[in-house]
Design a protein around this motif. Structure first.
Motif, PDB file in Angstrom:
ATOM      1  N   ALA A   1       3.593  -3.133  -0.692  1.00  0.00           N
ATOM      2  CA  ALA A   1       3.004  -1.855  -1.088  1.00  0.00           C
ATOM      3  C   ALA A   1       2.806  -0.947   0.120  1.00  0.00           C
ATOM      4  N   ALA A   2       2.341  -1.515   1.237  1.00  0.00           N
ATOM      5  CA  ALA A   2       2.156  -0.710   2.448  1.00  0.00           C
ATOM      6  C   ALA A   2       3.493  -0.193   2.966  1.00  0.00           C
ATOM      7  N   TYR A   3       4.503  -1.052   2.951  1.00  0.00           N
ATOM      8  CA  TYR A   3       5.844  -0.639   3.377  1.00  0.00           C
ATOM      9  C   TYR A   3       6.365   0.504   2.504  1.00  0.00           C
ATOM     10  N   LYS A   4       6.257   0.361   1.190  1.00  0.00           N
ATOM     11  CA  LYS A   4       6.764   1.381   0.269  1.00  0.00           C
ATOM     12  C   LYS A   4       6.055   2.713   0.471  1.00  0.00           C
ATOM     13  N   GLY A   5       4.719   2.660   0.614  1.00  0.00           N
ATOM     14  CA  GLY A   5       3.989   3.894   0.845  1.00  0.00           C
ATOM     15  C   GLY A   5       4.430   4.587   2.123  1.00  0.00           C
ATOM     16  N   GLY A   6       4.618   3.799   3.191  1.00  0.00           N
ATOM     17  CA  GLY A   6       5.082   4.377   4.446  1.00  0.00           C
ATOM     18  C   GLY A   6       6.470   4.965   4.328  1.00  0.00           C
ATOM     19  N   LEU A   7       7.351   4.285   3.602  1.00  0.00           N
ATOM     20  CA  LEU A   7       8.711   4.783   3.397  1.00  0.00           C
ATOM     21  C   LEU A   7       8.686   6.133   2.700  1.00  0.00           C
ATOM     22  N   GLU A   8       7.897   6.236   1.637  1.00  0.00           N
ATOM     23  CA  GLU A   8       7.834   7.493   0.889  1.00  0.00           C
ATOM     24  C   GLU A   8       7.237   8.609   1.742  1.00  0.00           C
TER      25      GLU A   8
END
Length: 401
Positions: free
Chosen positions: A61-68
């Motif tokens: 979830a942290a990775y996805k948020g950072g990607l977006e």
């Protein structure tokens, strides 16, 4: 070594795009049968294979948020690079390597040339093999296994690696030469892996490395804490995970281990900050990232984007953000040619949430600063506070030949 590339700030991207459009050919077939302008504006499909569910879902979830956040930043909210839409397809590997490989094969079979994500080390190694076999660009995420670095020409990473963690731990005792370092952990693959990492990093710098490895089913830790004291180490490196963490830290605190030597471990994501009990302000933490450390415009942009979307920046948010910047650079410079994408990223230097980062050309290691951190009590909660930023070169892994 190829000449390093410097990331163009978002404000310059529009100008760069206009220059490219002004020089572009008109739509239609080229004289050599190459790509037309119309074809070059087709969307770029990117497959993000990560843990939406499973034991590492919080990291995913942290990775996805950072990607977006990174895609919003690098495209100035347009979702496009040089007029090409970046189409993201998310796929949940649930922490299973076989499932991840199957998802990668499906994406590659449909024509996808860029794959990213991956928070689990075993999955990262498996996907790196697929990248090599199919000659697609692969950018691993939070997976820390050192083996990803230098594994093949097509595999990159957007986060730190284990070597950088261990080297950061070593900075708490200065020069390791002649020092005694004890690894305290569970007698599992995780604990044994950390022991091997400390031997490889600090042992190679002249430290004498020993260990106290505890059976995974142990519930009483006082005897093991006493064994640490008997060894009289200069540094205790703790590698622990799971439900017994609280009892383990309590035993170390009660037996006076913190008075005998610096005790170092990695500071995890926000959810773990309350897990150390009475030992919280006595532990020396190595750290990859927390939202309050970097003071730069990029980190501010990431934190602000996440907060605007009811999220908070966490341990692996920068890994996703960096991946977005790397994807943008690969597409901007390489188009649809994977070999050119690889060339674009080798030596690429850019400003990420942690500051300046360089993708080392020789083996694709991410050269980046790390941090010494402590926990302090604030408003009834334990929050991280910076002790010292560790220079990127100080903890840079050796080049993989």
């Amino acid at each position: 070594m190829r000449e390093p590339k410097k990331y163009l700030a978002p404000a310059l991207l529009a100008t760069a795009a206009l220059m490219l459009v002004g020089c572009a050919p008109t739509a239609g077939a080229t004289s050599d049968g190459g790509t037309t302008e119309e074809d070059s504006k087709e969307p770029v499909n990117v497959s993000i294979i990560y843990s939406e569910t499973g034991p590492l879902a919080a990291y995913g979830a942290a990775y996805k948020g950072g990607l977006e956040a990174g895609l919003d930043y690098v495209t100035e909210g347009s979702g496009e690079i040089d007029g090409r839409e970046i189409t993201i397809e998310y796929a949940d590997d649930a922490g299973d390597a076989d499932k991840a490989v199957s998802l990668a094969k499906d994406a590659i079979g449909s024509g996808t040339k860029i794959i990213a994500g991956t928070v689990a080390s075993g999955i990262a190694l498996a996907l790196a093999e697929q990248a090599q076999q199919n000659k697609v660009l692969y950018i691993s995420g939070a997976a820390a296994v050192d083996g990803v670095t230098g594994i093949n020409d097509y595999t990159f990473r957007s986060g730190r690696q284990t070597y950088q963690d261990v080297a950061t731990a070593g900075t708490f005792i200065g020069d390791p030469e002649g020092k005694k370092v004890l690894v305290f952990g569970q007698d599992t693959a995780f604990g044994q892996g950390n022991l091997a990492g400390v031997e490889a990093v600090l042992g190679a710098k002249g430290a004498t490395v020993s260990s106290v490895l505890v059976p995974e089913d142990a519930t009483e830790f006082t005897p093991f804490a006493q064994r640490i004291l008997d060894e009289a180490p200069d540094l205790v490196f703790v590698a622990w995970a799971g439900a017994t963490s609280g009892a383990m830290w309590q035993a170390l605190e009660q037996q006076g281990v913190f008075d005998a030597a610096p005790v170092v471990t990695g500071l995890g994501d926000t959810a773990t900050h309350e897990a150390y009990g009475a030992a919280s302000d006595k532990i020396s933490f190595l750290n990859h990232y927390f939202a309050g450390i970097p003071e730069n415009d990029v980190n501010t942009a990431m934190v602000d984007y996440l907060e605007a979307n009811d999220q908070k920046a966490d341990l692996f948010s920068p890994d996703g953000f960096n991946a977005a910047l790397m994807i943008a650079e690969a597409v901007k410079t390489g188009g649809d040619d994977v070999e050119k994408m690889v060339d674009a990223l080798e030596g690429f230097t850019f400003d990420g949430p942690k500051g300046e980062i360089t993708v080392r050309a020789e083996d694709h290691a991410m050269i980046q600063p790390m941090y010494q951190v402590k926990l302090v009590s604030k408003d009834g909660a334990w929050v991280p506070e910076l002790i010292e930023e560790v220079d990127a070169e100080t903890v840079a892994p050796p080049v993989v030949e």
